[in-house]
Enzyme design. Structure first.
Site, PDB file in Angstrom:
ATOM      1  N   TYR B 116       0.953  -1.077   0.081  1.00  0.00           N
ATOM      2  CA  TYR B 116      -0.046  -0.121  -0.151  1.00  0.00           C
ATOM      3  C   TYR B 116       0.869   1.338   0.027  1.00  0.00           C
ATOM      4  O   TYR B 116       1.908   1.334   0.875  1.00  0.00           O
ATOM      5  CB  TYR B 116      -0.830   0.115   1.313  1.00  0.00           C
ATOM      6  CG  TYR B 116      -1.622   1.461   1.361  1.00  0.00           C
ATOM      7  CD1 TYR B 116      -2.790   1.292   0.868  1.00  0.00           C
ATOM      8  CD2 TYR B 116      -1.212   2.351   2.231  1.00  0.00           C
ATOM      9  CE1 TYR B 116      -3.765   2.277   1.142  1.00  0.00           C
ATOM     10  CE2 TYR B 116      -1.834   3.439   2.155  1.00  0.00           C
ATOM     11  CZ  TYR B 116      -3.225   3.469   1.794  1.00  0.00           C
ATOM     12  OH  TYR B 116      -3.774   4.781   2.000  1.00  0.00           O
ATOM     13  N   GLU B 204      -3.594   7.480  -3.800  1.00  0.00           N
ATOM     14  CA  GLU B 204      -3.338   6.282  -3.083  1.00  0.00           C
ATOM     15  C   GLU B 204      -3.355   5.319  -4.114  1.00  0.00           C
ATOM     16  O   GLU B 204      -4.013   4.818  -5.002  1.00  0.00           O
ATOM     17  CB  GLU B 204      -4.819   6.164  -2.294  1.00  0.00           C
ATOM     18  CG  GLU B 204      -4.669   4.801  -1.658  1.00  0.00           C
ATOM     19  CD  GLU B 204      -6.128   4.570  -0.808  1.00  0.00           C
ATOM     20  OE1 GLU B 204      -7.121   4.547  -1.514  1.00  0.00           O
ATOM     21  OE2 GLU B 204      -6.000   4.683   0.454  1.00  0.00           O
TER      22      GLU B 204
END
Lengths: 301, 397
Positions: B116, B204
């Site tokens: 991530y 993101e």
């Protein structure tokens, strides 16, 4: 006393010849505020006239401050130029800069805040209604009105008001005034995610101000400024506080008008803020209709 | 503002963020050509809508899934023909679904490990921050809650920007080594250039993947742009797809109104964002359900009020309207005249409660009372909420 400004404070207006800036410069002059200079690059030497008032215009903030003794600037310049306007006022060494402009890119404000580290200037806003220290005349005339608030709703007194929202501030002030409770100073800190002065800063100033006896703090969803102010107030604030948090019914992930009013990743909810305020012993108004009432009950019993 | 996956890929290419090659197609023929250009026998066809849950969605024509794997350009063409011009329903679109006007044809990516990676503006420090985790492909909030030690935070100095050593530091924390250490650091530095260069409030990548042959690639990305900065990014503004937005919100923005539709039946029209939120709250507190957020700004001219009424009334659920204006500087009588004119023009048939406060309020209330239109005047905010909730309850009984 009051915080930040009083009736003797000398103000300069950046963007005084613009539509928005000139309208509010006139209202401040009518309120009895000492608007002593205007700044519009390229219009230095001209005069801003309103009735019998004649306000000199300068090309730079530095000139305006030097020649008129202004210590505070209010900024009305459009968003693409506002960050530069703030930095110019900081460079001129002003004590306080109040930025009214709505819609400044967040990255511009991030850089401005970093560049202001170590300077002696305090920034309020952007995207805020400004600061009012009410005067003692009729309809609070003779006070210091910086920004866009309606002056007449105020009354000189002992309640400090700090808020992220303009019209909610007016609402609270008007509720106080109608009940006979005046204000020491009302500070709109603005609805942007990156701003100069926080709820916490304002609480500390009100706590240190001998004239302020009680405080109304108005917040809204997004960020954790209210939680941080509450955590400080719990152990340090000696004055009664009432708070209201707007946005309990706002859907998550949506920006509610203000750039900073957004619940994201489950953070910044009204519930979380209200819990933090309760935890700190702050009285929380259930609705915006009872902000003054909630404070008075806590304060006067 | 949100963008499509293919547009995110375009930005990745522009800023040098490594990702799987892909092309957008608006017709099955374009899809076939795109697949040919990619020169791969490992292809994926993805319906382009903003809502999530595409893979598990169903088209209204019965075709299952908005994401499909295939091997040949002919298959890509065939799959695209079943998606393009069709309405895809996912758990995020609501039952009405979203029309698919574009598909992304990309090369498939095999995954050895998922990570991530995000950059956002941290409000607490007023500075950008990089957030990275070895736990990719899952909900990051769950990771933050259950295994906070697997999430790394690296604050960025706003005036210096992300420094190469910081990118290397995060690469090390995530356990990258050898060629991947360098690949990841380069990717993160490129992503930071994109974040600043496009005035993002958040970007993101979830997941960031390592492929079995050792490539570090951004697989799925989510962008949030700072609306305040769009004036200096005409290229990003051009990526706006109004088909993906609530048509009422698009219409409202044309009149300088800030509108957000909700699912209640009491509409409100308010000046100021904070007061508009608080008005929704007090409607709920009084036992009603707000139908929208609507900030008319400082002015509230007749044209704005009229446009606002039209947008509000386009929602068939709306059974009553609460107007709440604190006319601090504006003359309340001018606002009242505007409300009356707008109500008359629209031929308003549902209950309208108006709460006016501020400058010249007495004259404003007289204008409302003398209008001959059924407008209920409220004394204050609490009274207004009580009155509109009662009126709507009576009307819907």
């Amino acid at each position: 006393m009051s915080i930040l400004v009083d009736s003797n404070t000398r103000i300069l207006v950046q963007g005084i010849t613009g539509d928005f800036g000139s309208r509010h410069a006139k209202l401040s002059l009518d309120y009895g505020t000492k608007v002593v200079a205007g700044v519009t690059p390229g219009k230095g030497g001209q005069t801003f006239e309103h009735g019998s008032f004649k306000v000199p215009i300068f090309d730079t903030v530095s000139d305006a401050a030097k020649q008129t003794g202004a210590t505070v600037s209010v900024i009305f310049v459009p968003p693409p130029f506002a960050a530069d306007g703030i930095l110019e006022a900081v460079d001129a060494g002003l004590a306080l800069v109040v930025c009214i402009t709505e819609g400044i890119p967040v990255n511009d404000m991030v850089k401005v805040k970093a560049a202001m580290q170590g300077s002696k200037t305090r920034l309020i806003g952007p995207n805020c209604p400004g600061v009012v220290t009410p005067g003692t005349g009729k309809d609070s005339h003779g006070g210091c009105r910086i920004g866009i608030s309606p002056g007449y709703i105020h009354k000189r007194g002992n309640v400090g008001v700090v808020s992220r929202s303009g019209t909610l501030t007016y609402e609270a002030v008007w509720q106080l005034t109608r009940r006979g409770f005046g204000q020491s100073t009302c500070v709109g800190i603005g609805g942007d995610p990156v701003n100069g002065t926080s709820h916490l800063d304002a609480l500390q100033m009100f706590n240190d101000d001998p004239e302020t006896e009680a405080i109304i703090m108005i917040g809204e969803i997004g960020g954790d400024a209210e939680e941080r102010a509450a955590a400080w107030a719990k152990d340090h604030c000696q004055k009664p506080i009432a708070a209201f948090i707007a946005g309990a019914t706002a859907p998550p992930g949506r920006r509610m008008g203000h750039a900073g009013a957004i619940v994201s990743g489950g953070k910044g909810t009204a519930r979380g803020k209200i819990d933090a305020l309760h935890e700190a012993g702050i009285a929380v108004a259930d609705t915006p209709a009872v902000m003054a009432e909630t404070l008075i009950k806590r304060w006067k019993g | 503002m949100n963008i499509h996956e293919f547009q995110a890929k375009e930005l990745f290419v522009k800023f040098g963020v490594a990702s799987a090659p892909g092309r957008v197609a608006r017709t099955p023929a374009e899809a076939e050509a795109a697949a040919q250009e990619l020169k791969s026998s490992d292809l994926v066809v993805k319906a382009q809508i903003h809502a999530g849950g595409r893979g598990k969605g169903t088209f209204k024509n019965g075709f299952k899934g908005g994401v499909h794997l295939c091997k040949t350009p002919a298959e890509a063409k065939e799959l695209s023909s079943k998606m393009l011009g069709q309405t895809l329903v996912t758990h995020q679109t609501g039952p009405e679904g979203k029309m698919v006007n574009q598909v992304l044809i990309a090369t498939g990516v095999d995954i050895a490990k998922e990570y991530y990676l995000a950059i956002l503006t941290d409000r607490a420090t007023s500075a950008p921050i990089v957030i990275a985790s070895t736990e990719g492909g899952v909900d990051i909030e769950t990771v933050a809650e259950k295994t906070p030690d697997k999430i790394f935070h690296e604050p960025v100095h706003p005036l210096l920007g992300l420094q190469p050593y910081q990118a290397r530091k995060i690469a090390g924390l995530l356990g990258f080594q050898g060629a991947q250490f360098r690949q990841f650091s380069d990717l993160l530095l490129a992503l930071y250039r994109l974040f600043i260069g496009c005035d993002c409030s958040m970007v993101e990548i979830n997941p960031l993947v390592v492929t079995p042959d050792g490539k570090v690639l951004a697989l799925d990305a989510k962008f949030n742009f700072d609306d305040n900065a769009l004036f200096r990014h005409p290229d990003i503004l051009a990526m706006r797809d109004t088909n993906e937005e609530d048509p009422r919100e698009v219409e409202a923005s044309k009149f300088g109104l800030n509108y957000i539709g909700l699912d209640g039946n009491i509409a409100c029209l308010v000046n100021g964002a904070g007061l508009a939120m608080a008005t929704m709250d007090i409607i709920q507190y009084a036992g009603g359900k707000p139908a929208n957020f609507l900030d008319v700004g400082g002015g509230a001219s007749k044209d704005q009020v009229s446009a606002a009424f039209k947008i509000i009334l386009a929602d068939p659920q709306v059974k009553g309207i609460l107007v709440n204006i604190f006319g601090g500087i504006m003359d309340c009588n001018v606002i009242a005249t505007g409300i009356v004119a707008a109500a008359r023009e629209i031929g308003l048939k549902i209950p309208l409660v108006v709460r006016l406060e501020g400058n010249n309020v007495a004259a404003g209330k007289t204008t409302l009372a003398d209008s001959g239109i059924a407008i209920t005047s409220a004394e204050d905010l609490a009274d207004a909420a009580k009155k509109i909730v009662a009126a709507v309850a009576a009307a819907t009984e």
